[in-house]
Design an enzyme around this catalytic site. Structure first.
Site, PDB file in Angstrom:
ATOM      1  N   ILE A   1       0.851  -1.190   0.000  1.00 39.23           N
ATOM      2  CA  ILE A   1       0.000   0.000   0.000  1.00 39.23           C
ATOM      3  C   ILE A   1       0.886   1.239   0.000  1.00 39.23           C
ATOM      4  CG2 ILE A   1      -1.891   1.209   1.157  1.00 39.23           C
ATOM      5  CD1 ILE A   1      -2.491  -1.432   2.659  1.00 39.23           C
TER       6      ILE A   1
ATOM      7  N   ASP B   1       8.882   6.836  -2.637  1.00 38.74           N
ATOM      8  CA  ASP B   1       8.316   8.055  -3.202  1.00 38.74           C
ATOM      9  C   ASP B   1       7.844   7.715  -4.608  1.00 38.74           C
ATOM     10  OD1 ASP B   1       7.708  10.515  -4.273  1.00 38.74           O
ATOM     11  OD2 ASP B   1       9.525  11.519  -3.582  1.00 38.74           O
TER      12      ASP B   1
ATOM     13  N   ASN C   1      -2.439   4.249  -3.517  1.00 37.90           N
ATOM     14  CA  ASN C   1      -3.161   5.253  -2.736  1.00 37.90           C
ATOM     15  C   ASN C   1      -2.439   6.595  -2.696  1.00 37.90           C
ATOM     16  OD1 ASN C   1      -5.060   6.211  -0.495  1.00 37.90           O
ATOM     17  ND2 ASN C   1      -3.056   6.291   0.519  1.00 37.90           N
TER      18      ASN C   1
ATOM     19  N   TYR D   1      -6.154  18.246 -10.506  1.00 43.01           N
ATOM     20  CA  TYR D   1      -6.361  17.056  -9.686  1.00 43.01           C
ATOM     21  C   TYR D   1      -7.438  16.175 -10.310  1.00 43.01           C
ATOM     22  CZ  TYR D   1      -7.887  14.156  -5.758  1.00 43.01           C
ATOM     23  OH  TYR D   1      -8.248  13.092  -4.960  1.00 43.01           O
TER      24      TYR D   1
ATOM     25  N   LYS E   1      -7.104  12.275 -11.799  1.00 44.11           N
ATOM     26  CA  LYS E   1      -7.928  11.149 -11.354  1.00 44.11           C
ATOM     27  C   LYS E   1      -8.740  10.566 -12.512  1.00 44.11           C
ATOM     28  CE  LYS E   1      -6.567  10.963  -7.146  1.00 44.11           C
ATOM     29  NZ  LYS E   1      -5.781   9.792  -6.689  1.00 44.11           N
TER      30      LYS E   1
END
Length: 292
Positions: free
Chosen positions: A11, A61, A89, A155, A159
């Protein structure tokens, strides 16, 4: 329970927000987690008392080069010998009016939110393809259906990009037994999600009032979101494991999370259908005339 019977999760972005809650949810179900973040010390502070026999902390990173990401993922795979679930995530939200942020702000946003997803996923896939098993999770956003909300357009674009990439991955990976899940959360009460100031590479005074009003709306929302991120991540674990509220349900390529997200996605779909219905008669009558 031996590790062979547990799922191994990788994750990204786990020092706060959804990632932190997801790690705790997965551990509570008895699975193992390789939790990553840019800052290892912050990660150690986030999980000081966690079950370390099933939790491995790793610096990663996702905005780094593909080669560096690949090496970090290789380290992750060596911890328990495999990765069953990768959850993309890690991400953040640039706030910029498009004309003021320009391509530089877009590149910065996409480096983490889009290219990071590609690099992490592609680093895991050879291992999953060889085993012909695995799950790829991409945390998208309801914002992909609300790109009109300024100054969050870049943003939203990032997405929307990973939503499309997720669809493509699902098609390409299905023959190898690898599942893909794109998650689109609405507004959830996570830390620092609206903490970034406006990015301005080319100041345009004409946007001052609109930009300031948009930033004020995000600031006012912070800390008052109705969505509980812990509940959201519990459902995500249910879906991946086929347990709890997901038991017996069909696998969803897209999982929309939150009451507000359902309202916004449905509204967008309805507007699109209305426009298509209004223009269908002229916009579909465009084939070559019959040739004699």
């Amino acid at each position: 329970m031996g590790v062979i019977h547990q799922k191994i999760w990788l994750i990204t972005g786990t020092s706060s927000g959804f990632g932190k809650r997801l790690v705790l949810s997965v551990l509570a179900r008895g699975d193992c987690v390789i939790a990553t973040a840019r800052n290892l010390e912050k990660l150690r502070a986030t999980f000081p008392a966690a079950e370390r026999s099933r939790l491995h902390l790793l610096q990663l990173d996702v905005s780094d080069t593909a080669e560096v990401v690949q090496q970090r993922v290789k380290e992750a795979q060596s911890v328990w010998g495999r990765i069953d679930v990768v959850v993309n995530n890690a991400g953040y939200g640039v706030k910029a009016v498009l004309e003021e942020g320009g391509s530089l702000a877009a590149l910065t946003q996409f480096q983490t939110n889009v290219f990071g997803v590609l690099n992490v996923t592609n680093a895991v896939l050879p291992h999953m393809r060889e085993r012909r098993s695995g799950t790829v999770v991409i945390i998208g956003s309801r914002s992909a259906w609300r790109p009109e909300v300024s100054p969050a357009g870049l943003y939203a674009a990032s997405k929307a990009a990973v939503h499309a990439i997720g669809d493509t991955y699902a098609s390409e990976l299905r023959p190898f037994g690898i599942r893909v899940l794109v998650v689109a959360p609405g507004a959830f009460r996570t830390e620092g999600v609206h903490a970034y100031p406006a990015t301005i590479h080319h100041h345009v005074p004409a946007y001052d009032a609109a930009r300031d009003a948009g930033m004020a709306r995000f600031t006012a929302l912070a800390g008052h979101e109705k969505g509980d991120p812990a509940k959201a991540m519990e459902l995500l674990v249910d879906v991946v494991k086929g347990e709890g509220r997901a038991a017996g349900r069909e696998w969803p390529l897209l999982l929309v999370l939150g009451r507000d997200a359902y309202v916004d996605v449905r509204a967008k779909c309805n507007r699109l259908l209305k426009t298509m219905d209004a223009w269908e008669d002229v916009a579909t009558d465009l084939e070559f005339d019959c040739e004699l």
